[in-house]
Design an enzyme around this catalytic site. Sequence first.
Site, PDB file in Angstrom:
ATOM      1  N   GLY A 134       0.705  -1.199  -0.091  1.00  0.00           N
ATOM      2  CA  GLY A 134      -0.004  -0.234   0.007  1.00  0.00           C
ATOM      3  C   GLY A 134       0.856   1.364   0.147  1.00  0.00           C
ATOM      4  N   PRO A 136       2.437   5.022   1.068  1.00  0.00           N
ATOM      5  CA  PRO A 136       3.251   5.328   2.173  1.00  0.00           C
ATOM      6  C   PRO A 136       2.100   6.007   3.197  1.00  0.00           C
ATOM      7  CG  PRO A 136       4.130   6.796   0.465  1.00  0.00           C
ATOM      8  CD  PRO A 136       3.164   5.545  -0.112  1.00  0.00           C
ATOM      9  N   GLY A 137       2.253   5.759   4.376  1.00  0.00           N
ATOM     10  CA  GLY A 137       1.540   6.594   5.418  1.00  0.00           C
ATOM     11  C   GLY A 137       0.058   6.037   5.681  1.00  0.00           C
ATOM     12  N   GLY A 139      -0.630   3.200   7.405  1.00  0.00           N
ATOM     13  CA  GLY A 139      -0.705   2.485   8.583  1.00  0.00           C
ATOM     14  C   GLY A 139      -0.157   1.009   8.528  1.00  0.00           C
ATOM     15  N   LYS A 140       0.676   0.923   7.648  1.00  0.00           N
ATOM     16  CA  LYS A 140       1.181  -0.624   7.535  1.00  0.00           C
ATOM     17  C   LYS A 140       2.040  -1.054   8.906  1.00  0.00           C
ATOM     18  CE  LYS A 140       3.387   0.209   3.501  1.00  0.00           C
ATOM     19  NZ  LYS A 140       2.813   1.307   3.023  1.00  0.00           N
ATOM     20  N   THR A 141       3.063  -0.144   9.028  1.00  0.00           N
ATOM     21  CA  THR A 141       3.687  -0.356  10.162  1.00  0.00           C
ATOM     22  C   THR A 141       2.692  -0.412  11.509  1.00  0.00           C
ATOM     23  OG1 THR A 141       5.475   0.989   9.211  1.00  0.00           O
ATOM     24  CG2 THR A 141       5.943   0.305  11.412  1.00  0.00           C
ATOM     25  N   GLU A 361      -6.732  34.449 -11.071  1.00  0.00           N
ATOM     26  CA  GLU A 361      -7.448  33.390 -10.231  1.00  0.00           C
ATOM     27  C   GLU A 361      -8.901  33.432 -10.122  1.00  0.00           C
ATOM     28  OE1 GLU A 361      -5.291  31.498  -8.935  1.00  0.00           O
ATOM     29  OE2 GLU A 361      -3.620  32.355  -9.362  1.00  0.00           O
ATOM     30  N   HIS A 364      -9.913  30.967 -12.984  1.00  0.00           N
ATOM     31  CA  HIS A 364      -9.684  29.613 -12.574  1.00  0.00           C
ATOM     32  C   HIS A 364     -10.947  29.417 -11.385  1.00  0.00           C
ATOM     33  CE1 HIS A 364      -5.885  28.950 -13.978  1.00  0.00           C
ATOM     34  NE2 HIS A 364      -5.400  29.416 -13.483  1.00  0.00           N
TER      35      HIS A 364
END
Lengths: 562, 457
Positions: A134, A136-137, A139-141, A361, A364
């Site tokens: 998955g 990064p960041g 929540g694997k760890t 701007e 846009h």
Amino acid sequence: MNRYRRWKMYFLNYRTTLFITLGVILLIVLSVWGMMSLESYYRSITLAQLPITLLLGMVHALIFVYMYMVVLRGGMTKIDKKSVKARDVEVRFSDVVGIDEAKEECWEVVQLIKDHAKLKRIGGKILRGILMVGPPGCGKTYLAKAIATESGFPFLSMAASEFNEVFVGVGSSRVRSLFKKARSLAYGFGGCIVFIDELDAVGHSRVFNQFSGAETNTTQNQLLVEMDGLTGKAENVIVIGATNASEEVLDAALLRPGRFDRKVYITKPGLDAREAIFKYYLSKVKHEASIDVGRLARKAVGKTPADIENLLKEAALITIRNGKEALSMKEISEAIERIELGVKQKIRMNDHEKEMTAFHETGHLMAIYLLHPTDDVFKASIIPRKSSLGVVHHTPREELFTQDKETILANIKSSLAGYAAEKFKFGTTSNGVVSDFQNAMHLAHMMVWRLGMGPSGLVGDYTAIPREQLSEETKGRLNQDTDLIIKQCLKAVEDLLSKEREIFERFAHELLTRQELDFDEIEAIFAEYGKANPRIFGTQGEKTAGAPSPKASGDGAPLKEK
Amino acid sequence: MKSREIKNQLVLVAFLAAMLFVTVGCAKTYPADKLKDALLDICKIEYGIEDIDVRIVGKTIGVYLPLKKLFASDFKEALVSGKVRNLDTLFEPSPEALDKVEDVLFSISRVILSTDRPLEFYVLQATDIERTGLQLVLTGYVDDIKRVRVWDISRNEYRKRVIHELRPNPAVLWHNPVRLFFKDLENLPIGLIREKYFGNKFSETSLQHFFFETLLTGKPDEPKTLWQILDMRSTGLDSNGAVVYAKVKPQAAGVELKVPKEVELEYLFMITIQDDNARISRIIPFQYQDEGGKWNKVAFPKELQIEENLANWKEEFTVDNLNLGGFLAEQLTRRVDGLVAGDERIRNTFQGVKLSFKYHEEAETPYFTLNLEEALLRDFNHYQRGSVALHEDMLYLLGLASREFVDVLRAYRFGSFNRLLVNIAQESNAWNFGREELELFRRKKIDLQGLLSFTNL
């Protein structure tokens, strides 16, 4: 013949030992010979110096080893990994939020690890490894820690890059050491979890040629052997690998059953998950009850749990800086701005530049608000940030995974709107349109050349065919289509601006006055002119803006910058 | 590799290393009984110096190095030329002689450092055998060689520790004509010998019968007789001459000599000095052969006590058994001489200083004496100022010598003495410094006045 072969075999097997032994004997003989040729006084002096020579030799060796291990970060086979006790990890499954599917799978794994004796009794095989894939960041760890805590086993964590060393053989040696330790812990505690982060560092497909990959290959081979090889008694060692890389990058041998049997796919959290994550992290800080978590979750499309945690950390810092007791929506908005848009810069633009930026701007803003089927404008600003003088920040209202033709066209229109606004207001344009044009041309080109969305009806991915094999006519038609899309989009935006000139002037004026406009302020101004949000009030919005029909599609959260 | 194999290999390596220590560490390169031959061989084979002589007496090894030209300049020529301003330049050794001296010194150091004979001193006697009879004598302490080689002392300090002396050795000049005589006996026919040495006073037959039966007759293919000089010593005479005693043994290959093998012939040679040249004026044999072919001793008058006196006659090369105390006394004399010569205050305040240290080993408790044999103060008036010993300049000189004394003895860790007796020529009594007080003085716990307070003249 057999005897000859046997001698040859012994020689080949022990040749290093043999050469070293002969070398040592030769050196000793030469030393004796050399010493004998000296007069006894010099022999005595040489022998008298022997203790100090040996001592110095040892000191030199120690210095070398120190330099190697500490300065050159060698470390040889030693891995400074202390096992972490499960109770010290203190991450519960209840702490893991937003990745429920992954959690469920892992919970099952925890049960399997815990009941491995039962599993063995009924003839099941011990689970060897779990691969978490998955971005990064996500929540694997964290999930791995939760597994360790819930299972109650020692936890050995190591980054795969720690195996890699400039010296060949060190990596595999470290793998051996790690598993030796893990087996020993498993023997003592009934099981052990080895977590290898960034597995792709050693797990990518092996290269079988003479030029590269020798060290990675040997490290990975050792990992394969340790996980499911001809090792001794099988202990309850579970390897959890985590990687950001896609599965295809990893070596097939790693992914086969017996190694990483279970694959857990962890994706970026959806709306509900983001809400849960916001709630979880907000529960850990003092915050005002008025914070609308649902709105925050909607704003944080595409954010990972780590991003959300970071966002709230930043907001907490801003709260402290502002001398407030509790975190409010204002601080969170400021944190989002700071992270998303960058820190405000103190550049002094002259009035003309400021005016031109404001109208750019506003172009846009108008195009996105009135023409875009999926994106909401969350902020418009003419305060310089990073390398841009102004910004319109827009994100899809909801998680979208595909983009339809109308969304892409809307993106092109949004990009061209800055140019159209400058031309419409001032009759001239600035170099602030560079990135806008780049984006618009890229999208138009992709529509025609790759997605079959061109007006002339050419369908297919023409980039798959080598350019020289395409006829000049086809290339001409494709380029004409690209040009036509750009022109049509530009025309649509110009029409919009001339039609909504009053709103256009109003927004520009507001921007010049207030510098920044938030979502609510933008909504309010449009409301003044009877322009309800077309994404909420679809048909009304469509009628009002005369924009293409918005559909439930989006393109992530591109940042339109001047 | 299994741990057992590693263990076996370690045992093998340890065994071989132990062999290294055992085989290499024990044996000395130059055993005591072969020391002399080893030194002769090294000088001969490695440096081409053949005619050295080696003697070992007690713990002292002496080496005699005869040189045809020790000094760079010819004394007489240099003096006559009038170019000599500094007499010291006359005694500068020639480069060739210096090379030989260095080679022999290096050879000596090699053998004495690698022998099992406990040697403590070495003496090199480089003698100018043809012109002056002067000899350069270098005396050193073996431990000093070791220390300088391991940089325990500086080379400059080492040079100070080696005693350099220039001594006359007239015996070599007296012995020269005798050596030449025996060399002529080997090479010249009897006719020429008779003419050169005997003025044709004797017939060839009587010469052969009475003295030298092996004299060459000049016949072709006549075997050569070699005269081996076994001993040679001499004594000066009141008149301008000397008597040289020589003990020789004739040897001839392929000829049966009438002289029995066990007989060693002895002669006295009367040497007269004429025009700076020594020549044989008379030869007195100790044995003669009677008509029956029997060898008899010449009967010298008993009152001459020839044999008793011979022991006291001078040899060209003698070696004394040195002791450390004596060596240090000699070294101190030279060191303090050097200090005195270089000290401006002493040069300005003394007319002349002559001092010497002596070590008295024979006393019940060994001690050193410092004899100020000549220390004449320039402005001292005996009658006005009292004792010369208490004069401030004299005390300065004494302080200098005492400081050097204690420092040198400390450097050698020499402790076989219990006092230093200071004799001043002008004073009838002497100062007596005890060893403990000298140690305090060395450690600068007391100064010279403090040292003097422990003693009375």
